[in-house]
Design a protein around this motif. Sequence first.
Motif, mmCIF file in Angstrom:
data_model
loop_
_atom_site.group_PDB
_atom_site.id
_atom_site.type_symbol
_atom_site.label_atom_id
_atom_site.label_comp_id
_atom_site.label_asym_id
_atom_site.label_seq_id
_atom_site.Cartn_x
_atom_site.Cartn_y
_atom_site.Cartn_z
ATOM 1 N N ILE A 34 46.554 99.221 60.104
ATOM 2 C CA ILE A 34 47.417 98.102 60.498
ATOM 3 C C ILE A 34 47.421 97.010 59.443
ATOM 4 N N PHE A 35 46.238 96.684 58.927
ATOM 5 C CA PHE A 35 46.121 95.509 58.068
ATOM 6 C C PHE A 35 46.465 95.810 56.610
ATOM 7 N N LYS A 36 46.758 97.086 56.297
ATOM 8 C CA LYS A 36 47.334 97.429 55.004
ATOM 9 C C LYS A 36 48.852 97.553 55.119
ATOM 10 N N LYS A 37 49.297 98.031 56.281
ATOM 11 C CA LYS A 37 50.729 98.193 56.499
ATOM 12 C C LYS A 37 51.412 96.854 56.760
ATOM 13 N N HIS A 38 50.732 95.969 57.498
ATOM 14 C CA HIS A 38 51.314 94.694 57.908
ATOM 15 C C HIS A 38 50.484 93.526 57.397
ATOM 16 N N ASN A 68 57.524 104.922 68.648
ATOM 17 C CA ASN A 68 57.526 104.721 67.199
ATOM 18 C C ASN A 68 58.902 104.817 66.548
ATOM 19 N N ASP A 69 59.911 105.299 67.267
ATOM 20 C CA ASP A 69 61.265 105.315 66.700
ATOM 21 C C ASP A 69 62.125 104.170 67.224
ATOM 22 N N LEU A 70 61.560 103.320 68.066
ATOM 23 C CA LEU A 70 62.328 102.210 68.625
ATOM 24 C C LEU A 70 62.259 100.983 67.720
ATOM 25 N N GLU A 71 63.234 100.112 67.865
ATOM 26 C CA GLU A 71 63.256 98.852 67.123
ATOM 27 C C GLU A 71 62.599 97.765 67.991
ATOM 28 N N LEU A 72 61.264 97.774 68.002
ATOM 29 C CA LEU A 72 60.556 96.748 68.758
ATOM 30 C C LEU A 72 60.700 95.408 68.041
ATOM 31 N N VAL A 73 61.069 94.375 68.798
ATOM 32 C CA VAL A 73 61.279 93.058 68.196
ATOM 33 C C VAL A 73 60.323 92.004 68.748
ATOM 34 N N MET A 133 50.848 97.404 67.215
ATOM 35 C CA MET A 133 51.038 97.054 65.801
ATOM 36 C C MET A 133 51.106 98.302 64.917
ATOM 37 N N ALA A 134 50.356 99.347 65.264
ATOM 38 C CA ALA A 134 50.418 100.593 64.505
ATOM 39 C C ALA A 134 51.754 101.294 64.700
#
Length: 307
Positions: A77-81, A270-275, A304-305
């Motif tokens: 998580i903390f490398k991706k975001h 994981n394919d949804l556009e979570l906002v 978050m993942a």
Amino acid sequence: MIPLNGRVFPRFSGIKTFFRLPILSTDKDFEEANIAILGIPFDGGTSYRPGARFAPEHVRSMSSLGRGYNPVQAINIFKKHIVGDAGDVQVFPQDIARTHESIQQRVAYLLQKKCFPMIVGGDHSTSIGSIQAIVDHYGPIGIIHFDAHTDAYPAAWDCDIHHGTFMRLGHERGWFQKDRVLQIGLRGPCSSEDDLDTVRSFGYKMVTSDEIQLSGLDAAKSAIRALGKGPVYLSFDVDCLDPAFAPGTGTPVPGGLSSFQAMQLIRAMNDLELVGADLVEISPPYDSNDLTSLVAVTLMAEIMATL
């Protein structure tokens, strides 16, 4: 922005922030971050067992046990975001309207700075302020609502707004896109035969806890994926979980989901556009060994993942 190193500062030490992350305090901090974890210490909409005002404090403490790498999703998580602790919304303990306005303004600020709002409540009335800001920013949205209850109830004690009304208000205010509303984990006992009929009349799709327990997760996963393209908000009331997994909540209902089932369903997004997302109704005074706060930490990490 990375968490405090547990090999340098043991996890029981240091100032408690969400996941031991830096505090976001300046405009520049928020512009650099893409996820802001925001606390809402408010339970003025609660009808039975208060205590959710203490949730952000306790979740921060338990998140010292949080880790960044998700082996199932193969994501750190903390490398991706770039994630930080956005502090708490200013609340007004005796004033629901002012508190909701404060929430709306704070979430609007995060959206303006292009931060994903990861919100820790707070009773479920707090979602009213959050969702209003999301809708103001994106227009009508889809929503996935995990809960034991429909939260489409009428006024109580002549108060139109309480922690069981946001899904009714969303229908009345036009927050949600047609055919993009999904409620997961609903179960009885109900107040009357009208409870489930009301959300059916709104056109809301539901997957009950009984369906999941008896037939598995496939129907719920399919319903999640069927929401398709477009912005989606995730609102997760911890009472959708069985009290064995989340005893610290305002209105516990036996017969709910397990924490593992909830994790699987979040991964299906994981394919949804979570906002935006919130975890609400965590009530530490009724918790046992901080189990509910720990579940919240785990689900936050899964969300978050999944982004």
